[in-house]
Design an enzyme around this catalytic site. Structure first.
Site, mmCIF file in Angstrom:
data_model
loop_
_atom_site.group_PDB
_atom_site.id
_atom_site.type_symbol
_atom_site.label_atom_id
_atom_site.label_comp_id
_atom_site.label_asym_id
_atom_site.label_seq_id
_atom_site.Cartn_x
_atom_site.Cartn_y
_atom_site.Cartn_z
ATOM 1 N N GLY A 34 -4.480 -0.096 -2.789
ATOM 2 C CA GLY A 34 -4.289 0.500 -3.615
ATOM 3 C C GLY A 34 -2.841 1.469 -3.762
ATOM 4 O O GLY A 34 -2.112 1.212 -2.739
ATOM 5 N N LEU A 37 -1.140 1.285 -6.386
ATOM 6 C CA LEU A 37 0.017 0.373 -6.531
ATOM 7 C C LEU A 37 1.400 0.968 -6.746
ATOM 8 O O LEU A 37 1.129 1.143 -7.672
ATOM 9 C CB LEU A 37 -0.329 -0.469 -7.707
ATOM 10 C CG LEU A 37 -2.122 -1.190 -6.732
ATOM 11 C CD1 LEU A 37 -2.644 -1.659 -7.993
ATOM 12 C CD2 LEU A 37 -2.204 -2.107 -5.761
ATOM 13 N N GLY A 40 5.901 -3.966 -6.869
ATOM 14 C CA GLY A 40 5.862 -4.579 -5.797
ATOM 15 C C GLY A 40 4.552 -5.661 -5.557
ATOM 16 O O GLY A 40 4.301 -7.092 -5.748
ATOM 17 N N HIS A 41 3.236 -4.708 -6.017
ATOM 18 C CA HIS A 41 2.016 -5.260 -5.543
ATOM 19 C C HIS A 41 1.506 -6.094 -7.148
ATOM 20 O O HIS A 41 1.569 -6.961 -7.671
ATOM 21 C CB HIS A 41 0.980 -4.615 -5.837
ATOM 22 C CG HIS A 41 0.703 -3.010 -4.333
ATOM 23 N ND1 HIS A 41 1.111 -1.766 -4.442
ATOM 24 C CD2 HIS A 41 -0.161 -3.573 -2.873
ATOM 25 C CE1 HIS A 41 0.713 -1.502 -3.448
ATOM 26 N NE2 HIS A 41 0.878 -3.230 -2.078
ATOM 27 N N GLY A 85 2.794 -10.219 0.831
ATOM 28 C CA GLY A 85 4.274 -9.840 1.083
ATOM 29 C C GLY A 85 4.967 -9.770 2.293
ATOM 30 O O GLY A 85 4.752 -10.159 3.314
ATOM 31 N N ARG A 86 6.438 -10.042 1.617
ATOM 32 C CA ARG A 86 7.651 -10.770 2.959
ATOM 33 C C ARG A 86 7.857 -9.466 4.130
ATOM 34 O O ARG A 86 8.732 -8.754 5.238
ATOM 35 C CB ARG A 86 8.588 -11.625 2.422
ATOM 36 C CG ARG A 86 8.065 -13.064 2.479
ATOM 37 C CD ARG A 86 9.099 -13.836 2.601
ATOM 38 N NE ARG A 86 9.806 -13.753 3.051
ATOM 39 C CZ ARG A 86 10.404 -14.821 3.701
ATOM 40 N NH1 ARG A 86 9.516 -15.542 3.712
ATOM 41 N NH2 ARG A 86 12.166 -15.163 4.944
ATOM 42 N N ARG A 114 4.003 4.560 1.049
ATOM 43 C CA ARG A 114 4.019 5.207 1.511
ATOM 44 C C ARG A 114 5.172 5.728 1.333
ATOM 45 O O ARG A 114 5.641 7.591 1.855
ATOM 46 C CB ARG A 114 4.215 4.467 3.293
ATOM 47 C CG ARG A 114 2.970 4.896 3.618
ATOM 48 C CD ARG A 114 2.791 4.606 5.127
ATOM 49 N NE ARG A 114 1.398 4.407 5.811
ATOM 50 C CZ ARG A 114 0.917 3.570 6.370
ATOM 51 N NH1 ARG A 114 1.777 1.999 5.829
ATOM 52 N NH2 ARG A 114 -0.037 3.183 6.430
HETATM 53 P P1 AMP Z 1 -0.563 -2.696 0.769
HETATM 54 O O1 AMP Z 1 -1.322 -1.846 -0.178
HETATM 55 O O2 AMP Z 1 0.822 -1.819 1.678
HETATM 56 O O3 AMP Z 1 -1.727 -2.961 2.478
HETATM 57 O O4 AMP Z 1 0.014 -3.380 0.241
HETATM 58 C C1 AMP Z 1 -0.763 -5.146 -0.578
HETATM 59 C C2 AMP Z 1 0.975 -6.529 -0.439
HETATM 60 O O5 AMP Z 1 1.569 -6.247 -1.038
HETATM 61 C C3 AMP Z 1 0.578 -6.592 1.330
HETATM 62 O O6 AMP Z 1 0.780 -8.256 1.325
HETATM 63 C C4 AMP Z 1 1.920 -6.011 1.183
HETATM 64 O O7 AMP Z 1 2.529 -7.220 1.940
HETATM 65 C C5 AMP Z 1 2.556 -6.301 -0.250
HETATM 66 N N1 AMP Z 1 3.905 -5.838 -0.422
HETATM 67 C C6 AMP Z 1 3.780 -4.072 -0.011
HETATM 68 N N2 AMP Z 1 4.508 -3.379 -0.347
HETATM 69 C C7 AMP Z 1 5.835 -4.815 -1.205
HETATM 70 C C8 AMP Z 1 6.998 -4.515 -1.981
HETATM 71 N N3 AMP Z 1 7.696 -4.425 -1.788
HETATM 72 N N4 AMP Z 1 7.793 -6.427 -1.853
HETATM 73 C C9 AMP Z 1 6.390 -7.200 -2.169
HETATM 74 N N5 AMP Z 1 5.385 -7.090 -1.337
HETATM 75 C C10 AMP Z 1 5.246 -6.264 -1.160
#
Ligand code: AMP
Length: 291
Positions: free
Chosen positions: A33, A35, A38-39, A149-150, A189
């Site tokens: 979440g 969001l 990127g998400h 995401g990478r 973050r």
């Molecule tokens: P999180 O909510 O931080 O656990 O991220 C969920 C998904 O979004 C994970 O697969 C992350 O790698 C991807 N993600 C987060 N930030 C980015 C970003 N800036 N670019 C690409 N993917 C992202």
């Protein structure tokens, strides 16, 4: 767009989706979440006319250490739902912890070796929490495709290995890191950063870009020790502390030996703190766009 908060509801919604004709593929986008773009780009990357897109929103307690930010992690469910609906997501799964961790649970998924390096030693138990919760999502959603995401390169490597080893019939896709105009990788973050910290954080992608250029100019003659030292030096000008600034193998994630020559394709990965906020970033040289 449907919202499910329990496993029974999710299973029923998925069973219905699987009856659709022509048939659809189930695509899963796991998130915590808060969001950002990127998400949403992950959603766009798996969406399609014959895809039923499921996004999970779950701040997974088992992947946070006792001193980490679990309780203050941003939670913005209403805004998240609005964004996912606008992006055409079909189903959001936002369970409570009691749904994902039945009372008395004793089971964890551990991926060896890949979790001993980079973030592993600095976040004990983190990748075990990630591998466990993603296995549970794969078990219950049974997606045909899942995308990560990478930006979280090590997490992606751990999940690929876990899916292979546990025989989940899922295709794992990866998306390039989505960045702010100044290069900072988008992250939930980033909200923690005060304005002066946010300004300093732009030096993180700059450090990656600088080292990428140095490796390109070095044409295979640069030693890993020198690359690592330069990487640390450019980060230490802005970071309040550095967990690691590594030059590593893109497959097994092992740091290159100090005297090894840096090959054209190598993983540059870092974790550092700006103020109290821990930020990570990475790139694979000659593969990812220089930030
Ligand atoms: P999180 O909510 O931080 O656990 O991220 C969920 C998904 O979004 C994970 O697969 C992350 O790698 C991807 N993600 C987060 N930030 C980015 C970003 N800036 N670019 C690409 N993917 C992202």
């Amino acid at each position: 767009m449907d919202l499910c908060t329990d496993i029974a509801g999710l299973r029923a919604a998925l069973a219905k989706a699987r009856l659709a004709r022509p048939a659809v593929e189930i695509a899963l986008v796991p998130t915590m979440g808060a969001l950002h773009e990127g998400h949403l780009k992950l959603v766009d990357a798996v969406a399609g006319p014959s895809r039923f897109v499921v996004t999970s929103i779950f701040v997974n307690p088992t992947q946070f250490g006792p001193q980490e930010d679990f309780s203050r992690y941003p939670r913005t469910l209403e805004a998240d739902l609005a964004q996912l609906k606008a992006r055409g997501v079909h189903l959001v799964f936002a369970p409570g912890p009691e749904q994902m961790y039945p009372a008395g649970d004793k089971t964890r998924v551990r991926v060896h070796d890949l979790t001993d390096v980079l973030c592993g030693p600095f976040r004990p138990g983190h990748f075990e929490g990630v591998a466990t919760v993603v296995s549970k999502f794969f078990a219950v959603v049974q997606p045909d495709v899942a995308i990560f995401g990478r930006k979280d390169y090590q997490q992606l490597a751990v999940i690929r290995r876990m899916a292979k080893d546990l025989l989940f019939p899922v295709e794992i896709q990866a998306l390039a890191t989505v960045r702010e105009p100044d290069g900072l990788a988008k992250s939930s973050r980033n909200m923690y950063l005060a304005p002066d910290e946010r300004a300093r954080a732009a030096a993180i992608p700059a450090a990656l870009a600088e080292l990428d250029a140095l490796i390109e100019q070095g044409r295979g003659r640069l030693r890993a020790a020198e690359a690592r030292a330069r990487f640390r030096a450019s980060l230490s000008r802005v970071a309040d502390s550095i967990d690691y600034a590594e030059v590593a193998d893109p497959e097994d994630l092992r740091p290159l030996a100090d005297d090894a020559l840096v090959p054209p394709r190598v993983l540059l990965a870092l974790a550092c703190r700006i103020g109290k906020t821990r930020l990570i970033d990475n790139m694979v040289t000659s593969e990812d766009v220089r930030p």
